[in-house]
Design an enzyme around this catalytic site. Sequence first.
Site, PDB file in Angstrom:
ATOM      1  CG  HIS A 140     -10.608  -1.977   3.167  1.00 49.52           C
ATOM      2  ND1 HIS A 140     -10.894  -0.824   2.182  1.00 49.52           N
ATOM      3  CD2 HIS A 140     -10.238  -2.884   2.018  1.00 49.52           C
ATOM      4  CE1 HIS A 140     -10.209  -1.014   0.790  1.00 49.52           C
ATOM      5  NE2 HIS A 140      -9.961  -2.328   1.083  1.00 49.52           N
ATOM      6  N   GLY A 141     -11.546  -4.359   6.840  1.00 51.05           N
ATOM      7  CA  GLY A 141     -11.400  -4.442   8.190  1.00 51.05           C
ATOM      8  C   GLY A 141     -12.235  -5.273   8.598  1.00 51.05           C
ATOM      9  CD  GLU A 175     -12.131  -0.535  -4.860  1.00 49.64           C
ATOM     10  OE1 GLU A 175     -13.097  -0.312  -4.102  1.00 49.64           O
ATOM     11  OE2 GLU A 175     -10.977  -0.504  -4.787  1.00 49.64           O
ATOM     12  CG  ASP A 229      -9.663   2.636  -4.873  1.00 49.28           C
ATOM     13  OD1 ASP A 229     -10.786   2.890  -5.574  1.00 49.28           O
ATOM     14  OD2 ASP A 229      -9.471   2.557  -3.637  1.00 49.28           O
ATOM     15  CG  ASN A 286      -6.561  -7.083  -2.043  1.00 52.23           C
ATOM     16  OD1 ASN A 286      -6.027  -7.701  -2.998  1.00 52.23           O
ATOM     17  ND2 ASN A 286      -6.619  -5.844  -2.387  1.00 52.23           N
ATOM     18  CB  SER A 341      -1.013  -0.127   1.211  1.00 54.82           C
ATOM     19  OG  SER A 341      -0.046   0.267   2.382  1.00 54.82           O
ATOM     20  CG  ASP A 370      -3.449  -5.083   5.185  1.00 58.25           C
ATOM     21  OD1 ASP A 370      -2.682  -5.322   5.968  1.00 58.25           O
ATOM     22  OD2 ASP A 370      -3.806  -3.867   4.956  1.00 58.25           O
ATOM     23  CB  THR A 371      -7.894  -6.652   8.422  1.00 58.61           C
ATOM     24  OG1 THR A 371      -8.017  -5.318   7.725  1.00 58.61           O
ATOM     25  CG2 THR A 371      -8.312  -6.394   9.907  1.00 58.61           C
ATOM     26  CG  ASP A 377      -3.759  -2.747  -1.900  1.00 56.48           C
ATOM     27  OD1 ASP A 377      -4.700  -2.928  -2.835  1.00 56.48           O
ATOM     28  OD2 ASP A 377      -4.187  -3.075  -0.690  1.00 56.48           O
ATOM     29  CG  HIS A 378      -6.977   0.324  -2.254  1.00 54.25           C
ATOM     30  ND1 HIS A 378      -8.404   0.289  -3.186  1.00 54.25           N
ATOM     31  CD2 HIS A 378      -6.892  -0.846  -1.414  1.00 54.25           C
ATOM     32  CE1 HIS A 378      -8.682  -0.783  -2.299  1.00 54.25           C
ATOM     33  NE2 HIS A 378      -8.062  -1.389  -1.804  1.00 54.25           N
ATOM     34  CG  HIS A 388     -10.172  -4.805  -3.393  1.00 57.49           C
ATOM     35  ND1 HIS A 388      -9.813  -3.477  -3.462  1.00 57.49           N
ATOM     36  CD2 HIS A 388      -9.393  -5.358  -4.149  1.00 57.49           C
ATOM     37  CE1 HIS A 388      -8.689  -3.554  -4.410  1.00 57.49           C
ATOM     38  NE2 HIS A 388      -8.497  -4.693  -4.715  1.00 57.49           N
ATOM     39  N   GLY A 389     -11.407  -6.249   0.547  1.00 59.12           N
ATOM     40  CA  GLY A 389     -12.181  -6.278   1.792  1.00 59.12           C
ATOM     41  C   GLY A 389     -12.412  -7.887   2.248  1.00 59.12           C
ATOM     42  CD  GLU A 427      -6.602  -2.033   3.107  1.00 56.52           C
ATOM     43  OE1 GLU A 427      -6.284  -3.235   3.307  1.00 56.52           O
ATOM     44  OE2 GLU A 427      -6.905  -1.705   2.160  1.00 56.52           O
TER      45      GLU A 427
END
Length: 359
Positions: free
Chosen positions: A226-227, A174, A144, A287, A62, A289-290, A109-110, A265-266, A182
């Site tokens: 996200h998250g 996207e 994005d 993706n 990112s 990440d969290t 990423d984004h 995503h997310g 995020e």
Amino acid sequence: MSGVLSIVPAGVITGDHVRKLFLYAQEHGFAIPAFNCTSTSTINAALEAARDAKSPVIIQFSQGGAAYFAGKGLANGNQEASIAGAVAGAHYIRSIAKLYGIPVIIHSDHCAKKLLPWFDGMLLADEQYFKTHGEPLFSSHMLDLSEEPKHENIEICVKYLERMAKINCFLEMEIGITGGEEDGVNNEGVDNAALYTQPEDIWDIYTAFSKITPNFTIAAAFGNVHGVYKPGNVHLHPELLGKHQEYVKQKLGTPGNKPVLFVFHGGSGSSPEEIKTAVGFGVVKMNIDTDTQWAYWDGLRLFYEAKKGYLQAQIGNPEGADKPNKKFYDPRVWLREAEKGFIKRAHTAFQELGSASKL
């Protein structure tokens, strides 16, 4: 020999090899996890996990993660730290990826509109690398521009895609917004309708991009956030991806059931059933990440709790007041425990996405 390594080599892959891998994944019903990495430690963990799972892997940076890779003490007013960190990370991955014996995709990423100078810097590094090596430094990049009007999103992407096609670099874009927050991009208050992409949007992108190159993926929104949130707070509808595929298929008038390469995503916190449905409708990349952030920390947390009596001073522990503790506080020890946490969660991703044992 059959499997992924029969169609693409081990090490960093780019261009047509990336497309071959994605098409193979789609045909064989699996997707490839993309792990956000912020350090050589997290990169090593992702590569080790993929090697042991016998899976290809995507490592991505990112904008904030890239800046961290370069060093938090660096100024980043013009994205110089983010550019330098991403480029350094890509070179690092290239220096070791082949040793792990797996195909590796390097991705950014984004990148929102306000971060385009970061994108420009990475793309310049790609072009410079291409002059010497005949391929880009990175395998792919993501734009994005989902917060911009659709026509502007497509217009800017086309501009960059024309440049990227000349060096065989993939583009991920996207359309529709991924909710939540995020890495400094906050979409927690967006209209719920914006979380769901329409089939006409996918077709507009597909037709515009296909005139330039087939090397692109689309992150379509189907309620993604996200998250990690409490169950019931996020309403994913991956079945919408099937409707998008059918719409594009009918427009093209071709027999292929999944003409679009989709990205999820997310994905953190998604149920195995939601993941399976998304993959079945053409998702080739998800993706993560969290969940790996937590797993990395949790590995360290558990180590500290188990060895707390040895981590209060350089000398003195439960075995005696004069006993040294260096073998406990050595960074190679506790960082390794964090890596083990990351690796464990990564194996869950390989299994849920179906990419394990596909080499």
